[in-house]
Motif scaffolding. Structure first.
Motif, PDB file in Angstrom:
ATOM      1  N   ASN A 120      75.686  43.276 -24.719  1.00 50.84           N
ATOM      2  CA  ASN A 120      76.477  43.246 -23.488  1.00 50.84           C
ATOM      3  C   ASN A 120      75.582  43.351 -22.256  1.00 50.84           C
ATOM      4  N   LEU A 121      74.510  44.147 -22.347  1.00 49.63           N
ATOM      5  CA  LEU A 121      73.571  44.266 -21.230  1.00 49.63           C
ATOM      6  C   LEU A 121      72.866  42.937 -20.990  1.00 49.63           C
ATOM      7  N   ILE A 122      72.474  42.263 -22.060  1.00 45.85           N
ATOM      8  CA  ILE A 122      71.838  40.954 -21.929  1.00 45.85           C
ATOM      9  C   ILE A 122      72.803  39.973 -21.263  1.00 45.85           C
ATOM     10  N   GLY A 123      74.037  39.955 -21.732  1.00 41.96           N
ATOM     11  CA  GLY A 123      75.037  39.070 -21.149  1.00 41.96           C
ATOM     12  C   GLY A 123      75.244  39.337 -19.671  1.00 41.96           C
ATOM     13  N   ARG A 124      75.322  40.623 -19.322  1.00 42.01           N
ATOM     14  CA  ARG A 124      75.513  40.971 -17.915  1.00 42.01           C
ATOM     15  C   ARG A 124      74.325  40.508 -17.079  1.00 42.01           C
ATOM     16  N   ARG A 125      73.112  40.717 -17.567  1.00 39.39           N
ATOM     17  CA  ARG A 125      71.927  40.305 -16.806  1.00 39.39           C
ATOM     18  C   ARG A 125      71.875  38.789 -16.634  1.00 39.39           C
ATOM     19  N   LEU A 126      72.262  38.052 -17.667  1.00 37.32           N
ATOM     20  CA  LEU A 126      72.288  36.587 -17.552  1.00 37.32           C
ATOM     21  C   LEU A 126      73.335  36.134 -16.538  1.00 37.32           C
ATOM     22  N   VAL A 127      74.523  36.723 -16.603  1.00 40.21           N
ATOM     23  CA  VAL A 127      75.578  36.353 -15.655  1.00 40.21           C
ATOM     24  C   VAL A 127      75.133  36.675 -14.229  1.00 40.21           C
ATOM     25  N   GLU A 128      74.520  37.842 -14.027  1.00 41.18           N
ATOM     26  CA  GLU A 128      74.034  38.204 -12.695  1.00 41.18           C
ATOM     27  C   GLU A 128      72.995  37.191 -12.204  1.00 41.18           C
ATOM     28  N   HIS A 129      72.040  36.852 -13.068  1.00 38.87           N
ATOM     29  CA  HIS A 129      70.973  35.910 -12.694  1.00 38.87           C
ATOM     30  C   HIS A 129      71.557  34.558 -12.274  1.00 38.87           C
ATOM     31  N   TYR A 130      72.451  34.016 -13.103  1.00 37.23           N
ATOM     32  CA  TYR A 130      72.989  32.688 -12.801  1.00 37.23           C
ATOM     33  C   TYR A 130      74.012  32.723 -11.667  1.00 37.23           C
ATOM     34  N   TYR A 131      74.682  33.842 -11.470  1.00 37.06           N
ATOM     35  CA  TYR A 131      75.585  33.956 -10.323  1.00 37.06           C
ATOM     36  C   TYR A 131      74.775  33.939  -9.025  1.00 37.06           C
ATOM     37  N   VAL A 132      73.656  34.645  -9.007  1.00 35.80           N
ATOM     38  CA  VAL A 132      72.796  34.644  -7.818  1.00 35.80           C
ATOM     39  C   VAL A 132      72.294  33.226  -7.536  1.00 35.80           C
ATOM     40  N   LEU A 133      71.841  32.516  -8.581  1.00 34.72           N
ATOM     41  CA  LEU A 133      71.399  31.133  -8.384  1.00 34.72           C
ATOM     42  C   LEU A 133      72.520  30.265  -7.820  1.00 34.72           C
ATOM     43  N   SER A 134      73.713  30.424  -8.366  1.00 33.96           N
ATOM     44  CA  SER A 134      74.854  29.632  -7.915  1.00 33.96           C
ATOM     45  C   SER A 134      75.210  29.944  -6.462  1.00 33.96           C
ATOM     46  N   GLU A 135      75.217  31.211  -6.119  1.00 34.55           N
ATOM     47  CA  GLU A 135      75.544  31.612  -4.748  1.00 34.55           C
ATOM     48  C   GLU A 135      74.492  31.085  -3.770  1.00 34.55           C
TER      49      GLU A 135
END
Length: 191
Positions: A120-135
């Motif tokens: 779950n921590l890995i998933g959260r870090r990936l979502v955060e990383h790609y959300y920042v890129l998208s934003e």
């Protein structure tokens, strides 16, 4: 497969049990350029890790392809809205180069989250990383001049013109190909 697991282990140390599950779960494929991973109207059922290659996401607007994003080796690739809602999407996801991909299904991903709390921590870090890129991408495309958008793309992806067709880059930047050619011809714009 090693690059997939190596990438994840850099985000968070993996327990031996999770490493074993990750060795068994992914489907690894070598795919040709122009292979389509997802078409409009399909539900995105898999998340892909690009070991090699380049992919773009695009939508059709009034019969024109509008490139939303490009991802390259070392990136995860999904059609976000369709994958997370498990509803049909309107995006096409197409390989621009021959690629080696590892992928897991939505059900496998949910099982990894359920069975391995550390995942779950890995998933959260990936979502955060790609959300920042998208934003960042969205802000650059909305609030910058054409020359600034091009400069930012080149800073993020210096070899974009060697790997992506000009018409795809132009559509991503919201420009006509001729305008992009003129911008590239200016001193300091390179590409």
């Amino acid at each position: 497969m090693t690059s997939f697991i190596d990438f994840l282990s850099r985000l968070q140390p993996l327990s031996p049990a999770l490493q074993s599950a990750l060795l068994l779960a992914p489907r690894r494929e070598a795919l040709p350029a122009r292979h389509v991973l997802l078409t409009p109207g399909q539900v995105a059922r898999r998340v892909y890790f690009l070991e090699t290659g380049l992919v773009r996401g695009y939508t059709l607007l009034h019969g024109r392809e509008i490139s939303s994003w490009f991802m390259r080796e070392g990136d995860f690739v999904i059609s976000i809205l369709s994958f997370f809602t498990q509803l049909p999407g309107d995006e096409t996801v197409e390989l621009l180069e021959p690629a080696v991909v590892s992928s897991i299904s939505y059900a496998q991903l949910q099982g990894l989250y359920r069975d391995f709390p550390e995942f779950n921590l890995i998933g959260r870090r990936l979502v955060e990383h790609y959300y920042v890129l998208s934003e960042r991408r969205a802000r650059h495309l909305r609030a910058r001049s054409a020359a600034e958008r091009l400069a930012l793309l080149l800073a993020d992806f210096p070899d974009v013109f060697q790997r992506v067709a000009v018409q795809h880059i132009a559509s991503h930047l919201g420009l006509a190909p001729e305008t992009l050619s003129r911008l590239r011809g200016r001193p300091g714009q390179g590409g």
